[in-house]
Design an enzyme around this catalytic site. Sequence first.
Site, PDB file in Angstrom:
ATOM      1  N   GLU A 127       0.819  -1.210   0.000  1.00  0.00           N
ATOM      2  CA  GLU A 127       0.000   0.000   0.000  1.00  0.00           C
ATOM      3  C   GLU A 127       0.852   1.258   0.000  1.00  0.00           C
ATOM      4  OE1 GLU A 127      -3.048   0.077  -0.541  1.00  0.00           O
ATOM      5  OE2 GLU A 127      -3.842  -1.884  -0.031  1.00  0.00           O
ATOM      6  N   ASP A 267      -4.375 -10.186  -8.281  1.00  0.00           N
ATOM      7  CA  ASP A 267      -4.760  -9.371  -9.430  1.00  0.00           C
ATOM      8  C   ASP A 267      -3.639  -8.552 -10.070  1.00  0.00           C
ATOM      9  OD1 ASP A 267      -4.629  -7.895  -7.098  1.00  0.00           O
ATOM     10  OD2 ASP A 267      -6.547  -6.893  -7.351  1.00  0.00           O
ATOM     11  N   GLU A 360     -18.294  -7.078  -2.871  1.00  0.00           N
ATOM     12  CA  GLU A 360     -16.958  -7.673  -2.834  1.00  0.00           C
ATOM     13  C   GLU A 360     -16.966  -9.098  -3.377  1.00  0.00           C
ATOM     14  OE1 GLU A 360     -13.711  -5.729  -1.052  1.00  0.00           O
ATOM     15  OE2 GLU A 360     -14.990  -5.188  -2.735  1.00  0.00           O
ATOM     16  N   GLU A 381     -12.202  -0.494 -10.074  1.00  0.00           N
ATOM     17  CA  GLU A 381     -11.767  -1.420 -11.126  1.00  0.00           C
ATOM     18  C   GLU A 381     -12.744  -1.521 -12.291  1.00  0.00           C
ATOM     19  OE1 GLU A 381      -9.257  -2.085  -7.723  1.00  0.00           O
ATOM     20  OE2 GLU A 381     -11.449  -2.048  -7.873  1.00  0.00           O
ATOM     21  N   THR A 471      -1.284   0.689 -10.594  1.00  0.00           N
ATOM     22  CA  THR A 471      -2.470   0.029 -10.066  1.00  0.00           C
ATOM     23  C   THR A 471      -3.248   0.939  -9.133  1.00  0.00           C
ATOM     24  OG1 THR A 471      -3.244  -2.085  -9.179  1.00  0.00           O
ATOM     25  CG2 THR A 471      -1.448  -0.991  -7.978  1.00  0.00           C
TER      26      THR A 471
END
Length: 632
Positions: A127, A267, A360, A381, A471
Amino acid sequence: MILMESNKLRWGLCYAIFISLTLSSLVRDLGVSAEGVNPHEAKQLRDEVREMFYHAFDGYMNNAFPLDELKPLSCQGEDTLGGYALTLIDSLDTLALLGDRESFTSSVQWIGKNLQFNINKTVSVFETTIRVLGGLLSAHLIASDCATGMRIPSYDNELLVLAEDLARRMLPAFDTPTGIPYGSVNLMYGVDEHESKITSTAGGGTLTLEFGVLSRLTNDPVFEQVAKNAVRGLWARRSTLDLVGAHINVFTGEWTQKDAGIGTSIDSFYEYLLKAYILFGDEEYLYIFQEAYGSAMHHLHKDPWYVEVNMDSGAIVWPVFNSLQAFWPGLQVLAGDVDPAIRTHTAFFSVWKRYGFTPEGFNLATLSVQYGQKSYPLRPELIESTYWLYKATRDPRYLDAGRDFVASLQYGAKCPCGYCHITDVELHKQEDHMESFFLAETVKYLWLLFDLAVDSDNLVDNGPYKYIFSTEGHLLPLTPQISLAREHCSYFGGYCPRNATKFEQSNDDHQVPEIELDHHSNIYPYHESFPVTGLIKGLCPRLSHAQKYGLSYVLPEKTEREDVKRPKPVITSRSIVLVSDQTVEKRPQEEGFTSESEPIMSISGGGSSSDQTGQELTLLESETDDKRVYSS
């Protein structure tokens, strides 16, 4: 054990039959039926999205700054990552994209004067890299470059200095036998002796862009090398099906969770393989992506959905669409595989249409929200993939989808001071939290979608460079300094590592400058990180034909590696075909490699046709078999 495997296989067969009978009707029944978005409405929607950004950004600055994130219901702030104005850092390049020079300048100046990382905080390596390091690097590249139109005259690389300091504080996390980093690190004291040795595949494999760009900007190879070693460490431990699991022990290299998928915990591993190749030109990343993508499409794709399987056997273990999978159609567009991207996006969007948000988890067997996964934390996304598909196809259905996104966020998630998490997509119950990525990604992709439909007069679509999105949605440009670190440009003043060039006296104005070489190393000290693309007799190679004239990479059919037996049939050999794009204006060699109109470099799924002119570069097989949970 044999009985259990047999039951899994029978269940998988029943599941496949059930899916084929039910999912197509779900997608068909939930299609877009509203009147299409016209250009005038697109402009109104773009302006509305801009207002959405400032409602949340001003709410943060007035009520939460300099804490990390906003609590939009109570109009308060909270520290969630490291206590260093996370939302402001994550928002910097969105401010620049919107052309807000005043706010961008004041924010950069405040961060340069007040931010420091010499703090006793244990933070997520993943993160912190994608949100903070990426945000600092993107803003630095915008603030320091006249070509962006947002250069700050008084700026003196303060953000780059901060980025380097932050990355060095995270380097102890990479000190593991596998090269795969710990999940967390203390910014002052390094890795705690009691730190967990288990990390996610995405957590270890989604660092290459930010660390690689930092190496190119600072001329220090250590950052790029450790990030690449982490990818190699993960790929070396793939299964015989070319699949990777979700979690791994960074010391032993043993997989602790063998569920393979394209969503949670994995991902962005796939995402950064392709993007690292596009940004840096390192063909090793392309080779791994080709293998990994082909295997994912073979074992995980149940058209139009994706499931999770056991990485060793390929047996289905988790028939659930999770919201993090929604990035995949966008990645497929970037790879040139548009047809399956369209079908999958239609399926994913049908879930949004049913609930107003994507939960989710959505169970593909029961066609209902997965128990315990009812929330929507403002994820970007699906919106990101919508933007990429509209950019690729100009199909107005994606503008219609964008309108639905705006309506859902405005009527379901808007709070007094920002936008709230949705804790239950069926009841639309709000939670008092707003992730920083809402401003870094969600609103950014929405604004770009509608701006593309109006005039595309923005830094990304009409700026001086091609851009790769990290990302976290941060803008990383394909500049010579970043994308051509191994090359000496064919014009003087190009980029080579410092102290690497020595010009010979010559009457030939076009002679390529000589390089002083240590015979035991390359001109860039980490030779394994870059393929040598023309280094002969000490000469820095010129720009390639593709780099000069903006050629696109076309990806032919996938091939099997010959050194490992696979249960799949062997397909034909592949090569990369460089296809000339006729829309690119050719410039004289002395003017460098840029052009006024260059398409985004993409990797497309077809082979070369007879009327295409190009040059084939066959990828050589590797001689060795070396082989976050993502929350934004």
